[in-house]
Write a protein that holds these residues in place. Sequence first.
Motif, PDB file in Angstrom:
ATOM      1  N   TYR A  25     -15.146  18.404 -20.915  1.00 27.87           N
ATOM      2  CA  TYR A  25     -14.908  19.309 -22.061  1.00 27.87           C
ATOM      3  C   TYR A  25     -13.907  20.412 -21.676  1.00 27.87           C
ATOM      4  O   TYR A  25     -14.017  21.028 -20.610  1.00 27.87           O
ATOM      5  CB  TYR A  25     -16.249  19.911 -22.513  1.00 27.87           C
ATOM      6  N   PRO A  26     -12.902  20.709 -22.522  1.00 24.33           N
ATOM      7  CA  PRO A  26     -11.853  21.674 -22.152  1.00 24.33           C
ATOM      8  C   PRO A  26     -12.329  23.125 -22.128  1.00 24.33           C
ATOM      9  O   PRO A  26     -11.622  23.989 -21.616  1.00 24.33           O
ATOM     10  CB  PRO A  26     -10.792  21.464 -23.228  1.00 24.33           C
ATOM     11  N   GLY A  27     -13.483  23.393 -22.636  1.00 28.49           N
ATOM     12  CA  GLY A  27     -14.013  24.741 -22.594  1.00 28.49           C
ATOM     13  C   GLY A  27     -15.315  24.772 -21.841  1.00 28.49           C
ATOM     14  O   GLY A  27     -15.703  23.804 -21.180  1.00 28.49           O
ATOM     15  N   PRO A  28     -16.063  25.865 -21.881  1.00 32.62           N
ATOM     16  CA  PRO A  28     -17.358  25.944 -21.214  1.00 32.62           C
ATOM     17  C   PRO A  28     -18.353  24.991 -21.874  1.00 32.62           C
ATOM     18  O   PRO A  28     -18.408  24.900 -23.105  1.00 32.62           O
ATOM     19  CB  PRO A  28     -17.767  27.411 -21.388  1.00 32.62           C
ATOM     20  N   ALA A  29     -19.125  24.259 -21.030  1.00 34.65           N
ATOM     21  CA  ALA A  29     -20.117  23.299 -21.545  1.00 34.65           C
ATOM     22  C   ALA A  29     -21.251  23.186 -20.544  1.00 34.65           C
ATOM     23  O   ALA A  29     -21.054  23.320 -19.326  1.00 34.65           O
ATOM     24  CB  ALA A  29     -19.471  21.938 -21.787  1.00 34.65           C
ATOM     25  N   LEU A  30     -22.456  22.943 -21.048  1.00 33.44           N
ATOM     26  CA  LEU A  30     -23.620  22.736 -20.184  1.00 33.44           C
ATOM     27  C   LEU A  30     -24.702  22.008 -20.975  1.00 33.44           C
ATOM     28  O   LEU A  30     -24.684  21.988 -22.197  1.00 33.44           O
ATOM     29  CB  LEU A  30     -24.144  24.065 -19.645  1.00 33.44           C
ATOM     30  N   ARG A  31     -25.578  21.399 -20.186  1.00 31.36           N
ATOM     31  CA  ARG A  31     -26.713  20.698 -20.792  1.00 31.36           C
ATOM     32  C   ARG A  31     -27.970  21.364 -20.303  1.00 31.36           C
ATOM     33  O   ARG A  31     -28.132  21.645 -19.122  1.00 31.36           O
ATOM     34  CB  ARG A  31     -26.718  19.221 -20.381  1.00 31.36           C
ATOM     35  N   GLU A  44     -16.064  25.780 -15.908  1.00 33.46           N
ATOM     36  CA  GLU A  44     -15.765  27.003 -16.682  1.00 33.46           C
ATOM     37  C   GLU A  44     -17.056  27.717 -17.057  1.00 33.46           C
ATOM     38  O   GLU A  44     -17.142  28.941 -16.977  1.00 33.46           O
ATOM     39  CB  GLU A  44     -14.969  26.632 -17.938  1.00 33.46           C
ATOM     40  N   ALA A  45     -18.094  26.948 -17.449  1.00 32.99           N
ATOM     41  CA  ALA A  45     -19.361  27.585 -17.794  1.00 32.99           C
ATOM     42  C   ALA A  45     -20.020  28.172 -16.554  1.00 32.99           C
ATOM     43  O   ALA A  45     -20.667  29.233 -16.625  1.00 32.99           O
ATOM     44  CB  ALA A  45     -20.284  26.562 -18.446  1.00 32.99           C
ATOM     45  N   GLU A  46     -19.848  27.480 -15.396  1.00 30.50           N
ATOM     46  CA  GLU A  46     -20.423  27.996 -14.161  1.00 30.50           C
ATOM     47  C   GLU A  46     -19.763  29.321 -13.773  1.00 30.50           C
ATOM     48  O   GLU A  46     -20.431  30.254 -13.322  1.00 30.50           O
ATOM     49  CB  GLU A  46     -20.249  26.949 -13.051  1.00 30.50           C
ATOM     50  N   GLU A  47     -18.436  29.421 -13.989  1.00 36.31           N
ATOM     51  CA  GLU A  47     -17.730  30.679 -13.692  1.00 36.31           C
ATOM     52  C   GLU A  47     -18.231  31.805 -14.586  1.00 36.31           C
ATOM     53  O   GLU A  47     -18.405  32.953 -14.149  1.00 36.31           O
ATOM     54  CB  GLU A  47     -16.235  30.478 -13.875  1.00 36.31           C
ATOM     55  N   PRO A  76     -21.231  37.617 -26.753  1.00 38.36           N
ATOM     56  CA  PRO A  76     -20.228  38.267 -25.901  1.00 38.36           C
ATOM     57  C   PRO A  76     -20.475  37.910 -24.437  1.00 38.36           C
ATOM     58  O   PRO A  76     -21.622  37.833 -23.986  1.00 38.36           O
ATOM     59  CB  PRO A  76     -20.443  39.751 -26.164  1.00 38.36           C
ATOM     60  N   VAL A  77     -19.372  37.731 -23.714  1.00 35.91           N
ATOM     61  CA  VAL A  77     -19.445  37.393 -22.282  1.00 35.91           C
ATOM     62  C   VAL A  77     -18.453  38.273 -21.549  1.00 35.91           C
ATOM     63  O   VAL A  77     -17.277  38.357 -21.938  1.00 35.91           O
ATOM     64  CB  VAL A  77     -19.135  35.907 -22.049  1.00 35.91           C
TER      65      VAL A  77
END
Length: 577
Positions: A25-31, A44-47, A76-77
């Motif tokens: 996925y080109p953006g942040p992603a997680l399951r 990206e999501a880990e960062e 917000p992040v």
Amino acid sequence: MDLILATASASAHDPAGTAALVATYPGPALRLAEDMTVAEVNAEAEEMLDNDPRWLPDLQSWLSASSVAPGLRSVPVESARGIMIVEWAGVPLSDGGFLLLGRDDTLERQLRHTLTESRRRYKDLVEVSSDFAWETGPDGAFVFVTHKGALGYDADSLIGRDPRSLALDEWGDLPLPFDSRRPVDQSELWLKSADGAPACVVASALPLFGSQGEWLGARGVCRDVTDQVLRSAELARVRNRERLLAHIVHTLRDRLDAVEALTVASAETARALSADGCRIYRASEAQTDGAVGAGGGLALVAEFGADLSDDKMGGEGALQPLLDRIAATDGVVVASLGDLLVIGERTEHRQALNGAVLVWRGDDSEPWDEEDHHLLSGVADHIGIAHAHLAYQERLRRLSERDGLTGLFNRRTFFERLEESLARPDSGASALLYVDLDNFKAVNDLHGHQQGDTVLKAIGTLLSTGVRPGDLPGRLGGDEFVLWLGRADEEQARRVADRLLSGMIGLAHLSASPEKPLGLSIGIAVHAPGRGESVRELTDRADAAMYAAKKSGKGHYALAPAHQPTPSSTPVAETSP
């Protein structure tokens, strides 16, 4: 985001597909597993979790509370670039967990916020400004007007209205910015307000064209500048009025002779008021002492322009009632007299009437307006000062020419006037009466100088009574008086002398005593022109005749012998019986 959700939903029942989607996925992603712990996460999501882990519990609580597909949520992040807004899509998985796919929504939100603020700012500025925005359609009628309306009209009453119906009739077929085919910048035009009053607006406009070049209308703004235009016009009128008044004031001040100054001022006043003529009147001494409303006491002292004839004024005597009205009125008086439009105002000095100014035009001219009223009032103020100056000049002249006690010509003025009379070639036969009081010293000795002054004043009145134009009564000093009779022969001189002697009967009560009655001794010298007799010679003859009368017993007159160019002996006076 809708395409991503569709793809994620298709992978919800394929664990391998879900893992691949998170990784690629080109953006942040997680399951998230069924217990909401992180099962898989991309880089990206880990960062994001490393920089700011606080956003994950928010999503976990959101997903735990959802019994169906949760949809979208923005959180917000905090990142190295600052606070970013991430929009998350939550997709339920077959194993009870969730697939979370994120998208950076920071820029889009900022742009949307900026656009909203810009629109709100523009709307607020237009509404609080003095301008009103508008737009016309292909038919030329208004399709939009600022909600507050314009020129006293509300917006609803203007929508669908032809802007040309707002234009003054004088504009006719002149181009207007509302239907312009070219850009208009700061064009001034006059429109009709809702109350019918003229309103000046400054308009800027842009034409609107379709893809085929067809005219679709115009869009622009108008600013109501009526107040500014009227103030500028009033300022221009005031400056022009001040300029004209300054010119008239300089005219009055630059001439030493007050009568000449008033004559020039009448011409300048007529020109300044675009009038056919002007008259300046001066009040009598009785009026300046406080009598108001007697226009009959106004004497004409200066005039300019067309004559005020009776037929133009509507008949003989039509002017006098107007002068009475002006003299009794504070402020400008406007009237019609026959074929004339007349405007006038009284003049004052120290709040006392001292004259009037009258100006006129033909009845085919423009009527007098407010500016004419202001200008005439300014002129009247300065004419009032000029009248006071003229009166002051006359008082000074009287003081320099007249005896302060009796009001008769003083010695210097009398002999100056006598010199002028003798120098005129057409003077004709005239006579000089030299008058001396009998027993006057006794009045001062017995009753004091105040009684003596009363006697002198009475003699002054006696000499002044019945004098003709050209006659000169004077006091030489003490109890010596003179009376010059212009164009009088010997017989006329004798009659005047008899009148003076008879007049002393009425002054008998001023005598010191019955033993010393007041009387006159009069010497008469008849002057024949062309014999070269000087003022000194004429006076000496009259003086010698007076002494001859006194020696004969007082209370008489004596006639001096005729002047001889080369006298060989002392003249002997002929006394009255």
